[in-house]
Design a protein around this motif. Structure first.
Motif, PDB file in Angstrom:
ATOM      1  N   ARG A   1     -21.914 -20.205  20.783  1.00 34.35           N
ATOM      2  CA  ARG A   1     -21.504 -18.803  20.975  1.00 34.35           C
ATOM      3  C   ARG A   1     -20.037 -18.595  20.622  1.00 34.35           C
ATOM      4  NH1 ARG A   1     -26.130 -18.629  24.619  1.00 34.35           N
ATOM      5  NH2 ARG A   1     -25.183 -19.983  26.151  1.00 34.35           N
ATOM      6  N   GLU A   2     -19.250 -19.669  20.806  1.00 37.69           N
ATOM      7  CA  GLU A   2     -17.821 -19.629  20.464  1.00 37.69           C
ATOM      8  C   GLU A   2     -17.634 -19.614  18.933  1.00 37.69           C
ATOM      9  OE1 GLU A   2     -14.822 -23.048  21.381  1.00 37.69           O
ATOM     10  OE2 GLU A   2     -15.884 -22.460  23.231  1.00 37.69           O
ATOM     11  N   LEU A   3     -18.449 -20.404  18.222  1.00 33.37           N
ATOM     12  CA  LEU A   3     -18.363 -20.480  16.760  1.00 33.37           C
ATOM     13  C   LEU A   3     -18.953 -19.235  16.097  1.00 33.37           C
ATOM     14  CD1 LEU A   3     -19.654 -24.167  16.368  1.00 33.37           C
ATOM     15  CD2 LEU A   3     -17.314 -23.402  15.903  1.00 33.37           C
ATOM     16  N   TYR A   4     -19.857 -18.577  16.791  1.00 30.94           N
ATOM     17  CA  TYR A   4     -20.678 -17.506  16.220  1.00 30.94           C
ATOM     18  C   TYR A   4     -19.881 -16.378  15.560  1.00 30.94           C
ATOM     19  CZ  TYR A   4     -24.833 -14.523  15.905  1.00 30.94           C
ATOM     20  OH  TYR A   4     -25.862 -13.743  15.445  1.00 30.94           O
ATOM     21  N   PRO A   5     -18.855 -15.806  16.244  1.00 26.80           N
ATOM     22  CA  PRO A   5     -18.146 -14.677  15.627  1.00 26.80           C
ATOM     23  C   PRO A   5     -17.538 -15.034  14.268  1.00 26.80           C
ATOM     24  CG  PRO A   5     -17.607 -14.802  17.945  1.00 26.80           C
ATOM     25  CD  PRO A   5     -18.380 -16.052  17.624  1.00 26.80           C
ATOM     26  N   GLU A   6     -17.039 -16.261  14.155  1.00 30.65           N
ATOM     27  CA  GLU A   6     -16.374 -16.672  12.913  1.00 30.65           C
ATOM     28  C   GLU A   6     -17.372 -16.861  11.769  1.00 30.65           C
ATOM     29  OE1 GLU A   6     -13.625 -20.368  11.252  1.00 30.65           O
ATOM     30  OE2 GLU A   6     -14.006 -20.200  13.417  1.00 30.65           O
ATOM     31  N   TYR A   7     -18.558 -17.378  12.072  1.00 29.94           N
ATOM     32  CA  TYR A   7     -19.499 -17.771  11.014  1.00 29.94           C
ATOM     33  C   TYR A   7     -20.658 -16.804  10.794  1.00 29.94           C
ATOM     34  CZ  TYR A   7     -17.046 -22.211  11.022  1.00 29.94           C
ATOM     35  OH  TYR A   7     -16.082 -23.165  10.921  1.00 29.94           O
ATOM     36  N   ALA A   8     -21.098 -16.133  11.849  1.00 31.47           N
ATOM     37  CA  ALA A   8     -22.392 -15.446  11.769  1.00 31.47           C
ATOM     38  C   ALA A   8     -22.316 -13.942  11.510  1.00 31.47           C
ATOM     39  CB  ALA A   8     -23.194 -15.701  13.053  1.00 31.47           C
ATOM     40  N   ILE A   9     -21.187 -13.310  11.798  1.00 32.94           N
ATOM     41  CA  ILE A   9     -21.165 -11.839  11.713  1.00 32.94           C
ATOM     42  C   ILE A   9     -21.137 -11.362  10.263  1.00 32.94           C
ATOM     43  CG2 ILE A   9     -19.995  -9.717  12.439  1.00 32.94           C
ATOM     44  CD1 ILE A   9     -21.184 -11.338  14.798  1.00 32.94           C
ATOM     45  N   ALA A  10     -20.190 -11.884   9.476  1.00 32.37           N
ATOM     46  CA  ALA A  10     -20.011 -11.390   8.103  1.00 32.37           C
ATOM     47  C   ALA A  10     -21.260 -11.529   7.218  1.00 32.37           C
ATOM     48  CB  ALA A  10     -18.800 -12.067   7.464  1.00 32.37           C
ATOM     49  N   PRO A  11     -21.987 -12.671   7.252  1.00 33.55           N
ATOM     50  CA  PRO A  11     -23.132 -12.791   6.330  1.00 33.55           C
ATOM     51  C   PRO A  11     -24.389 -12.032   6.753  1.00 33.55           C
ATOM     52  CG  PRO A  11     -22.689 -14.918   7.410  1.00 33.55           C
ATOM     53  CD  PRO A  11     -21.728 -13.933   7.977  1.00 33.55           C
ATOM     54  N   THR A  12     -24.369 -11.383   7.919  1.00 28.97           N
ATOM     55  CA  THR A  12     -25.594 -10.775   8.461  1.00 28.97           C
ATOM     56  C   THR A  12     -25.738  -9.308   8.076  1.00 28.97           C
ATOM     57  OG1 THR A  12     -25.599 -12.299  10.338  1.00 28.97           O
ATOM     58  CG2 THR A  12     -26.819 -10.235  10.615  1.00 28.97           C
ATOM     59  N   PRO A  13     -26.772  -8.966   7.277  1.00 27.55           N
ATOM     60  CA  PRO A  13     -26.964  -7.564   6.896  1.00 27.55           C
ATOM     61  C   PRO A  13     -27.825  -6.798   7.905  1.00 27.55           C
ATOM     62  CG  PRO A  13     -28.504  -8.928   5.677  1.00 27.55           C
ATOM     63  CD  PRO A  13     -27.739  -9.852   6.600  1.00 27.55           C
TER      64      PRO A  13
ATOM     65  N   THR B   1     -35.037  -7.218  13.952  1.00 28.68           N
ATOM     66  CA  THR B   1     -35.486  -5.826  14.103  1.00 28.68           C
ATOM     67  C   THR B   1     -34.434  -4.926  13.466  1.00 28.68           C
ATOM     68  OG1 THR B   1     -36.743  -6.321  16.123  1.00 28.68           O
ATOM     69  CG2 THR B   1     -36.148  -4.015  15.744  1.00 28.68           C
ATOM     70  N   LEU B   2     -33.204  -4.945  14.022  1.00 22.91           N
ATOM     71  CA  LEU B   2     -32.111  -4.143  13.449  1.00 22.91           C
ATOM     72  C   LEU B   2     -31.288  -4.920  12.425  1.00 22.91           C
ATOM     73  CD1 LEU B   2     -30.743  -2.335  16.639  1.00 22.91           C
ATOM     74  CD2 LEU B   2     -32.045  -1.277  14.780  1.00 22.91           C
ATOM     75  N   ILE B   3     -31.188  -6.229  12.615  1.00 23.35           N
ATOM     76  CA  ILE B   3     -30.379  -7.037  11.691  1.00 23.35           C
ATOM     77  C   ILE B   3     -31.202  -8.221  11.188  1.00 23.35           C
ATOM     78  CG2 ILE B   3     -28.186  -6.413  12.791  1.00 23.35           C
ATOM     79  CD1 ILE B   3     -28.138  -9.192  14.120  1.00 23.35           C
ATOM     80  N   ASP B   4     -30.933  -8.612   9.927  1.00 26.62           N
ATOM     81  CA  ASP B   4     -31.523  -9.846   9.410  1.00 26.62           C
ATOM     82  C   ASP B   4     -30.553 -10.958   9.748  1.00 26.62           C
ATOM     83  OD1 ASP B   4     -32.547 -12.004   8.138  1.00 26.62           O
ATOM     84  OD2 ASP B   4     -32.842 -11.023   6.198  1.00 26.62           O
ATOM     85  N   SER B   5     -30.750 -11.546  10.907  1.00 26.31           N
ATOM     86  CA  SER B   5     -29.750 -12.485  11.428  1.00 26.31           C
ATOM     87  C   SER B   5     -29.890 -13.889  10.860  1.00 26.31           C
ATOM     88  CB  SER B   5     -29.823 -12.523  12.953  1.00 26.31           C
ATOM     89  OG  SER B   5     -31.171 -12.627  13.355  1.00 26.31           O
TER      90      SER B   5
END
Length: 212
Positions: A73-85, A16-20
């Motif tokens: 959820r532990e891995l998520y901040p390292e891998y998922a935040i930067a590539p998500t527009p 909705t707000l982010i293309d996750s």
């Protein structure tokens, strides 16, 4: 309700707000590499919306799902935040609500700290972020904050809005097609959030009512 002045509007996060999809794909790949368990991340990202555990049961035995959820959820901040527009029109949608004097809150099934990381990374400022709520349970936060509108991409979001007695505004940017959203009871279906400012101005009664 005779007037819709300064509403509190709830928004879903994923699709909705982010293309996750790129971020979640990267997080699943990291989880797969870490555990040596095959996960079809391309398939998993076609089913976004429900809580993580509902996806993990496809790849891990029941007794490991909780532990794998924690690791993800532990891995998520390292891998998922930067590539998500951000989705097209996401910032403007939130800003439109706030400029009109309303409040914009984010109500998501996602782990709340990770939801907040996405928003701060993208510079999207919501008045509140409430995580861990899916489908009908989203009504808890919508009622608590007095939201009269809830915007989401999934039939679960439509159910959450209806349970809260809020207007369900759906965007066809996630896994659910327009007819599916309408069948679930969405009051309005927009192609994407770029159509939201015009819709809101119609809803608030200052300007032509935008066509759904």
């Amino acid at each position: 309700m005779s007037s819709h002045s300064a509403p509190t509007v709830g928004f879903d996060l994923d699709m909705t707000l982010i293309d996750s999809r790129p971020g979640i794909k990267a997080a699943y790949e990291a989880l797969s590499a870490r555990t040596g368990t095959y996960i079809d991340s391309d398939l998993a990202i076609t089913r976004l919306g429900p809580p993580l555990e509902q996806e993990l049961v496809h790849w891990f035995p029941d007794e490991r799902v909780e532990e794998m959820g924690e690791l993800y959820r532990e891995l998520y901040p390292e891998y998922a935040i930067a590539p998500t527009p951000a989705m097209k029109g996401a910032r403007e949608a939130i800003e439109t609500v706030r400029r009109a004097g309303g409040r914009a809150i984010v109500v998501t099934a996602k782990h709340e700290p990770n939801a907040k990381l996405h928003l701060s990374h993208l510079g999207i400022e919501a008045d509140a972020v409430i995580g861990w709520l899916w489908a009908e349970a989203k009504a808890e936060a919508l009622r608590e904050y007095g939201a009269t509108v809830y915007v989401g991409d999934h039939t679960g979001d439509v159910r959450g809005a209806r349970t809260a007695g809020a207007l369900s505004v759906a965007v066809a940017t996630g896994p659910c097609a327009v007819d599916e959203l309408l069948t679930a009871g969405a009051d309005v279906v927009l192609d994407d959030l770029t159509a939201f400012p015009a819709w809101l101005s119609g809803y608030m009664g200052d300007g032509e009512r935008a066509a759904g």
